[in-house]
Each structure stands twice: as C-alpha cells, then as structure tokens.
Design an enzyme around this catalytic site. Structure first.
Site, mmCIF file in Angstrom:
data_model
loop_
_atom_site.group_PDB
_atom_site.id
_atom_site.type_symbol
_atom_site.label_atom_id
_atom_site.label_comp_id
_atom_site.label_asym_id
_atom_site.label_seq_id
_atom_site.Cartn_x
_atom_site.Cartn_y
_atom_site.Cartn_z
ATOM 1 N N SER A 12 0.814 -1.223 0.000
ATOM 2 C CA SER A 12 0.000 0.000 0.000
ATOM 3 C C SER A 12 0.847 1.272 0.000
ATOM 4 O O SER A 12 0.325 2.375 -0.116
ATOM 5 C CB SER A 12 -0.940 0.005 1.214
ATOM 6 N N GLY A 13 2.169 1.113 0.110
ATOM 7 C CA GLY A 13 3.035 2.295 0.132
ATOM 8 C C GLY A 13 3.423 2.761 -1.262
ATOM 9 O O GLY A 13 3.038 2.159 -2.266
ATOM 10 N N ASP A 15 6.451 2.823 -2.923
ATOM 11 C CA ASP A 15 7.270 1.919 -3.743
ATOM 12 C C ASP A 15 6.514 0.626 -4.038
ATOM 13 O O ASP A 15 6.672 0.044 -5.123
ATOM 14 C CB ASP A 15 8.577 1.555 -3.010
ATOM 15 N N LEU A 82 9.261 -4.127 1.534
ATOM 16 C CA LEU A 82 9.168 -2.658 1.499
ATOM 17 C C LEU A 82 8.417 -2.110 2.706
ATOM 18 O O LEU A 82 8.348 -0.899 2.906
ATOM 19 C CB LEU A 82 8.465 -2.213 0.204
ATOM 20 N N ALA A 83 7.835 -3.009 3.493
ATOM 21 C CA ALA A 83 7.063 -2.560 4.659
ATOM 22 C C ALA A 83 7.989 -1.994 5.722
ATOM 23 O O ALA A 83 9.058 -2.542 5.984
ATOM 24 C CB ALA A 83 6.279 -3.733 5.242
ATOM 25 N N ALA A 84 7.580 -0.892 6.309
ATOM 26 C CA ALA A 84 8.373 -0.297 7.397
ATOM 27 C C ALA A 84 7.609 0.860 8.020
ATOM 28 O O ALA A 84 6.703 1.427 7.394
ATOM 29 C CB ALA A 84 9.700 0.242 6.858
ATOM 30 N N SER A 86 8.326 4.109 8.058
ATOM 31 C CA SER A 86 9.321 4.664 7.134
ATOM 32 C C SER A 86 9.631 6.144 7.354
ATOM 33 O O SER A 86 10.468 6.699 6.648
ATOM 34 C CB SER A 86 8.837 4.478 5.689
ATOM 35 N N GLU A 129 19.732 6.885 4.891
ATOM 36 C CA GLU A 129 19.740 7.454 6.248
ATOM 37 C C GLU A 129 20.773 6.752 7.125
ATOM 38 O O GLU A 129 21.235 7.316 8.124
ATOM 39 C CB GLU A 129 18.352 7.335 6.889
ATOM 40 N N TYR A 151 15.017 5.508 13.319
ATOM 41 C CA TYR A 151 14.679 4.894 12.025
ATOM 42 C C TYR A 151 15.930 4.302 11.391
ATOM 43 O O TYR A 151 15.960 3.131 10.989
ATOM 44 C CB TYR A 151 14.062 5.946 11.101
ATOM 45 N N HIS A 181 13.599 8.872 -2.548
ATOM 46 C CA HIS A 181 12.927 8.847 -3.847
ATOM 47 C C HIS A 181 11.458 9.159 -3.657
ATOM 48 O O HIS A 181 10.820 8.733 -2.704
ATOM 49 C CB HIS A 181 13.165 7.531 -4.583
HETATM 50 P P1 NDP Z 1 5.723 4.041 2.603
HETATM 51 O O1 NDP Z 1 5.706 4.674 3.943
HETATM 52 O O2 NDP Z 1 4.987 4.688 1.482
HETATM 53 O O3 NDP Z 1 5.173 2.539 2.735
HETATM 54 C C1 NDP Z 1 5.457 1.743 3.862
HETATM 55 C C2 NDP Z 1 4.574 0.519 3.814
HETATM 56 O O4 NDP Z 1 4.827 -0.287 4.960
HETATM 57 C C3 NDP Z 1 3.055 0.831 3.830
HETATM 58 O O5 NDP Z 1 2.410 -0.062 2.951
HETATM 59 C C4 NDP Z 1 2.672 0.513 5.279
HETATM 60 O O6 NDP Z 1 1.316 0.160 5.461
HETATM 61 C C5 NDP Z 1 3.579 -0.682 5.528
HETATM 62 N N1 NDP Z 1 3.751 -1.004 6.954
HETATM 63 C C6 NDP Z 1 4.041 -0.130 7.959
HETATM 64 N N2 NDP Z 1 4.126 -0.799 9.132
HETATM 65 C C7 NDP Z 1 3.879 -2.110 8.850
HETATM 66 C C8 NDP Z 1 3.790 -3.280 9.650
HETATM 67 N N3 NDP Z 1 3.963 -3.246 10.976
HETATM 68 N N4 NDP Z 1 3.526 -4.467 9.049
HETATM 69 C C9 NDP Z 1 3.312 -4.525 7.720
HETATM 70 N N5 NDP Z 1 3.340 -3.435 6.912
HETATM 71 C C10 NDP Z 1 3.641 -2.244 7.472
HETATM 72 O O7 NDP Z 1 7.268 3.839 2.204
HETATM 73 P P2 NDP Z 1 7.970 3.874 0.763
HETATM 74 O O8 NDP Z 1 7.150 3.116 -0.204
HETATM 75 O O9 NDP Z 1 8.379 5.267 0.463
HETATM 76 O O10 NDP Z 1 9.311 3.094 1.070
HETATM 77 C C11 NDP Z 1 9.389 1.671 0.925
HETATM 78 C C12 NDP Z 1 10.515 1.141 1.795
HETATM 79 O O11 NDP Z 1 11.745 1.726 1.393
HETATM 80 C C13 NDP Z 1 10.380 1.441 3.280
HETATM 81 O O12 NDP Z 1 10.885 0.317 3.977
HETATM 82 C C14 NDP Z 1 11.275 2.641 3.509
HETATM 83 O O13 NDP Z 1 11.742 2.699 4.835
HETATM 84 C C15 NDP Z 1 12.384 2.352 2.507
HETATM 85 N N6 NDP Z 1 13.079 3.497 1.976
HETATM 86 C C16 NDP Z 1 12.360 4.501 1.377
HETATM 87 C C17 NDP Z 1 12.991 5.591 0.832
HETATM 88 C C18 NDP Z 1 12.232 6.672 0.150
HETATM 89 O O14 NDP Z 1 12.818 7.736 -0.111
HETATM 90 N N7 NDP Z 1 10.965 6.457 -0.202
HETATM 91 C C19 NDP Z 1 14.479 5.709 0.884
HETATM 92 C C20 NDP Z 1 15.125 4.548 1.436
HETATM 93 C C21 NDP Z 1 14.450 3.507 1.972
HETATM 94 P P3 NDP Z 1 0.170 1.279 5.723
HETATM 95 O O15 NDP Z 1 -0.194 1.794 4.355
HETATM 96 O O16 NDP Z 1 -0.894 0.504 6.362
HETATM 97 O O17 NDP Z 1 0.777 2.333 6.592
HETATM 98 P P1 GDP Z 2 14.260 11.827 5.259
HETATM 99 O O1 GDP Z 2 15.507 12.197 4.532
HETATM 100 O O2 GDP Z 2 13.923 10.370 5.154
HETATM 101 O O3 GDP Z 2 14.210 12.293 6.644
HETATM 102 O O4 GDP Z 2 13.069 12.528 4.406
HETATM 103 P P2 GDP Z 2 12.083 13.742 4.744
HETATM 104 O O5 GDP Z 2 11.426 14.080 3.458
HETATM 105 O O6 GDP Z 2 11.200 13.426 5.896
HETATM 106 O O7 GDP Z 2 13.060 14.930 5.197
HETATM 107 C C1 GDP Z 2 14.067 15.418 4.341
HETATM 108 C C2 GDP Z 2 14.726 16.617 5.003
HETATM 109 O O8 GDP Z 2 13.808 17.706 5.034
HETATM 110 C C3 GDP Z 2 15.184 16.409 6.440
HETATM 111 O O9 GDP Z 2 16.472 16.981 6.598
HETATM 112 C C4 GDP Z 2 14.175 17.199 7.256
HETATM 113 O O10 GDP Z 2 14.674 17.706 8.506
HETATM 114 C C5 GDP Z 2 13.902 18.339 6.304
HETATM 115 N N1 GDP Z 2 12.632 19.045 6.587
HETATM 116 C C6 GDP Z 2 12.499 20.385 6.764
HETATM 117 N N2 GDP Z 2 11.221 20.684 7.041
HETATM 118 C C7 GDP Z 2 10.530 19.514 7.023
HETATM 119 C C8 GDP Z 2 9.152 19.205 7.233
HETATM 120 O O11 GDP Z 2 8.318 20.051 7.496
HETATM 121 N N3 GDP Z 2 8.812 17.898 7.097
HETATM 122 C C9 GDP Z 2 9.733 16.917 6.781
HETATM 123 N N4 GDP Z 2 9.330 15.643 6.643
HETATM 124 N N5 GDP Z 2 11.042 17.184 6.626
HETATM 125 C C10 GDP Z 2 11.429 18.479 6.737
#
Ligand code: NDP
Ligand code: GDP
Length: 339
Positions: A12-13, A15, A82-84, A86, A129, A151, A181
């Site tokens: 549902s996220g 990615d 991909l779950a986390a 996040s 991170e 995290y 991303h």
């Molecule tokens: P999202 O936050 O969009 O999606 C996270 C997903 O994990 C959601 O489907 C969420 O469900 C699910 N989830 C959360 N907690 C649980 C749990 N306890 N059990 C099962 N499922 C769970 O993240 P992204 O798609 O952006 O990222 C995908 C992965 O990549 C994550 O692990 C993230 O930490 C990692 N990542 C992402 C980056 C980015 O910039 N996007 C960069 C580097 C790593 P629900 O919809 O119910 O909340």
């Molecule tokens: P992160 O790199 O996974 O922490 O991705 P985020 O998009 O949450 O944050 C990217 C950067 O933006 C971090 O350095 C934050 O401190 C900075 N930032 C500044 N203002 C905000 C805000 O209002 N919300 C979020 N999420 N980040 C912010």
C-alpha cells in the site's frame, strides 16, 4: 510457462505500488502484503489502475506466525520487503515500535525464509539514512554507516542481518541502499510532498503558507518508479549483492522549495535568519514559506549525496528522471486535483 510469484510487503506504500506495476508488466503473479488496520490504502494501486490485478494477503511485520504462514504457503520466487515505519520524524516518538517493525520484522522474515522457503530470493529496503553524518563526500557501498535516528538505526540492524543470513545460510538476500525517492504517490509527511502539496494549496488560496523546519539539509532525490526497477534488477543477478541507488545530485530543501515554487509561478525572495526566515512572493508580496521549530529534528542528517557507480556497472541501472522532471510530475499531479 508458469508465472513467477512475488510477495511485496508494504504494497500500500509508494514503492509497493510502483513495484507491483512493474512486476505485473513483467508477467509476475503479484501478492501484496497489507497489515491489519492498514491506512485504508489501496488508493495508490487504484491510481495506477492495478488494484484488481494483485492478490492482497494480511501481512504484519510484528506477527511471526502470520509471516511464517504467508511465506510457507506462498511458494514465492521473490520477496520484496518494502514494509516499514518509514518516517524518520515519527521514529523519535516511537523508537521501540520502529525497531520492532523495521529491525525485528526483517529477522522474522529471514527466519521464515531460512526454515520454510530457502530458495526464495529476498530484497530488503535499506536506506541512505544509515550514513548519518559520516564524514565523506559522495556515499557508496564502502562509506562507513553512522546512523543518527531511531529509524536509521533500526534499518542498520536489518541491513546487517541480511548480510549475515547471506553469508551464514546461503540465502539469496540483498539490500538496496536507496537514497530519497519521491513521486506523486509519496506520503504527505515527507518534505517533497509536503512542499509540493502545500504550495499548490497556497497558490489556490486553500492555505496561507507552507511551514517547514530545517531547509539547509541536503538530499539526493530521485523518482520512485526509476528506483523500483533497480530492486527488481538486484534479484535477477547470479550473485546476491548490495547496491547504492541514487540520482547522483544533491540539493538543499530550500533549493527544492525554490524549484517547485517557480514551477507554480511564484517568484520567491528569502529574508531573515533561523526560525525568523521566510520566503515572500515578489508578485503578490505574500509570505509563502515560514519556518517553525516544531519541524526540526533532535538529530539531523545534513548531507546525502550518492554514488551509484556499482549499480551502473553491474546492474546497468541509472536514473532516468532528473529533479526538474520529478518536480513537474509531482506539481502537475497536485494541480490536476484542483482543476
Ligand atoms: P511508505 O511509507 O509509502 O510505505 C510503507 C509501507 O509499509 C506501507 O504499505 C505501510 O502500510 C507498511 N507497513 C508499515 N508498518 C507495517 C507493519 N507493521 N507491518 C506490515 N506493513 C507495514 O514507504 P515507501 O514506499 O516510500 O518506502 C518503501 C521502503 O523503502 C520502506 O521500507 C522505507 O523505509 C524504505 N526506503 C524509502 C525511501 C524513500 O525515499 N521512499 C528511501 C530509502 C528507503 P500502511 O499503508 O498501512 O501504513
Ligand atoms: P528523510 O531524509 O527520510 O528524513 O526525508 P524527509 O522528506 O522526511 O526529510 C528530508 C529533510 O527535510 C530532512 O532533513 C528534514 O529535517 C527536512 N525538513 C524540513 N522541514 C521539514 C518538514 O516540514 N517535514 C519533513 N518531513 N522534513 C522536513
């Protein structure tokens, strides 16, 4: 020929949705893990027009028996975890929950694979991170990992577990160290989506200003749909390996704001310092951006700037979408919601 079977946890996220779309296009049978009490969020799959094309199963990273059931009965060729929890920001208020989900959750999956599905290939979503504030220039697979948030620390634990299971049990498992991303489907709490959504709301008079924290941190931002391609490529290799996936460019949050604001037609001029800093639109004289200390984090990663030469060489992967194209996609999506 029988279809390859893949499990995507966190379907549902952001990615999860793009990866599901990619795997369906490649002819996979896609099973999506969705937690109970989920955010009610087939909306991303709906946006991509694939909500009826994937099989959804209950999947909770905190529930060992649930994970074993899904993995034992699923006979998956590939699992993408991909779950986390996040969001870095939330990990300070929920460090224990974050660790349980992001760190131990991965061990639960690895144990299920080890005991019940040893031939399944496994992808773990590691993160830039983990570099924290390590003192180096561009970050690659050899850069020391010095995480500074709950995290990042939880993700580092999982990262090393994947490494250990690969060496100790001969399981095909790898981690993608992905830099930030984004996409139109990015969660609202992340800074790019917040900037682009709130600037649209300011433009269309739904909000008076965008409020941010630290605008001087630098991030290496890419496009999610490009990055899920790299995840798939990693699992098609002969040998399991870890890869950095990044755009190879870095910008401050402030530069991102300026680019998005310009796309919307604002002409920003910044004034003041610290929490008194603000950005005014020269055309209307309105304050468009303000700073609020509640958005600052207890610890900050100041600088992320990736080097994906290894992915380029071995996976033949490189990003297709630059930051201006990414911003255009995200802004156009928000504008379409107002029209
Ligand atoms: P999202 O936050 O969009 O999606 C996270 C997903 O994990 C959601 O489907 C969420 O469900 C699910 N989830 C959360 N907690 C649980 C749990 N306890 N059990 C099962 N499922 C769970 O993240 P992204 O798609 O952006 O990222 C995908 C992965 O990549 C994550 O692990 C993230 O930490 C990692 N990542 C992402 C980056 C980015 O910039 N996007 C960069 C580097 C790593 P629900 O919809 O119910 O909340
Ligand atoms: P992160 O790199 O996974 O922490 O991705 P985020 O998009 O949450 O944050 C990217 C950067 O933006 C971090 O350095 C934050 O401190 C900075 N930032 C500044 N203002 C905000 C805000 O209002 N919300 C979020 N999420 N980040 C912010």
């Amino acid at each position: 020929m029988t279809k390859k079977r893949a499990l995507i946890t966190g379907i549902s996220g952001q990615d999860g949705a793009y990866l599901a779309k990619l795997l369906l296009k490649k002819g996979y049978f896609v099973v999506g893990g969705e937690r109970q009490n989920a955010s009610g969020s087939a909306w991303r799959l709906k946006e991509l027009g694939i909500e009826d094309k994937v099989k959804i199963v209950p999947f909770e990273l905190l529930e060992e028996n649930n994970i074993i059931d899904v993995i034992r009965s699923g006979k998956f060729d590939e699992i993408y975890n991909l779950a986390a929890q996040s969001f870095v920001g939330n990990s300070y208020s929920s460090p224990i929950f974050t660790s349980n989900v992001n760190a131990l959750g991965v061990t639960r999956i690895l144990e299920a694979i080890r005991h019940f599905s040893k031939k399944t290939k496994f992808y773990q979503a590691s993160t830039s991170e983990m570099y924290g504030n390590s003192k180096s220039g561009r970050q690659n697979e050899f850069t020391p990992l010095q995480p500074v948030s709950p995290y990042a620390i939880s993700k580092l634990y999982a990262h090393w577990m994947v490494n250990m299971y690969r060496d100790a049990y001969d399981i095909f498992c790898c981690s993608g160290i992905l830099f930030n991303h984004e996409s139109p489907l990015r969660g609202n709490e992340f800074v790019t989506k917040k900037i682009i959504k709130d600037l649209a709301r300011v433009k269309y008079n739904e909000l008076s200003n965008l409020t941010l924290g630290n605008v001087y941190s630098k991030r290496d931002w890419g496009y999610s749909e490009d990055y899920v391609g790299a995840m798939w490529m990693m699992l098609q290799q002969k040998k399991a390996n870890d890869f950095v996936i990044s755009s190879g460019k870095t910008y401050t949050v402030k530069e991102f704001v300026n680019k998005a604001a310009k796309y919307y037609g604002f002409d920003l001029i910044w004034q003041g310092k610290g929490i008194n800093e603000k950005a005014i639109d020269k055309n209307s004289n309105k304050i468009v951006v303000k700073i609020d200390k509640k958005y600052f984090r207890p610890t900050e990663v100041n600088f992320l700037y990736g080097n994906s030469d290894k992915a380029k060489k071995i996976l033949k992967w490189s990003p297709k979408t630059n930051i201006n194209q990414l911003i255009k996609k995200m802004c156009d999506y928000e504008i379409s919601r107002f029209k």
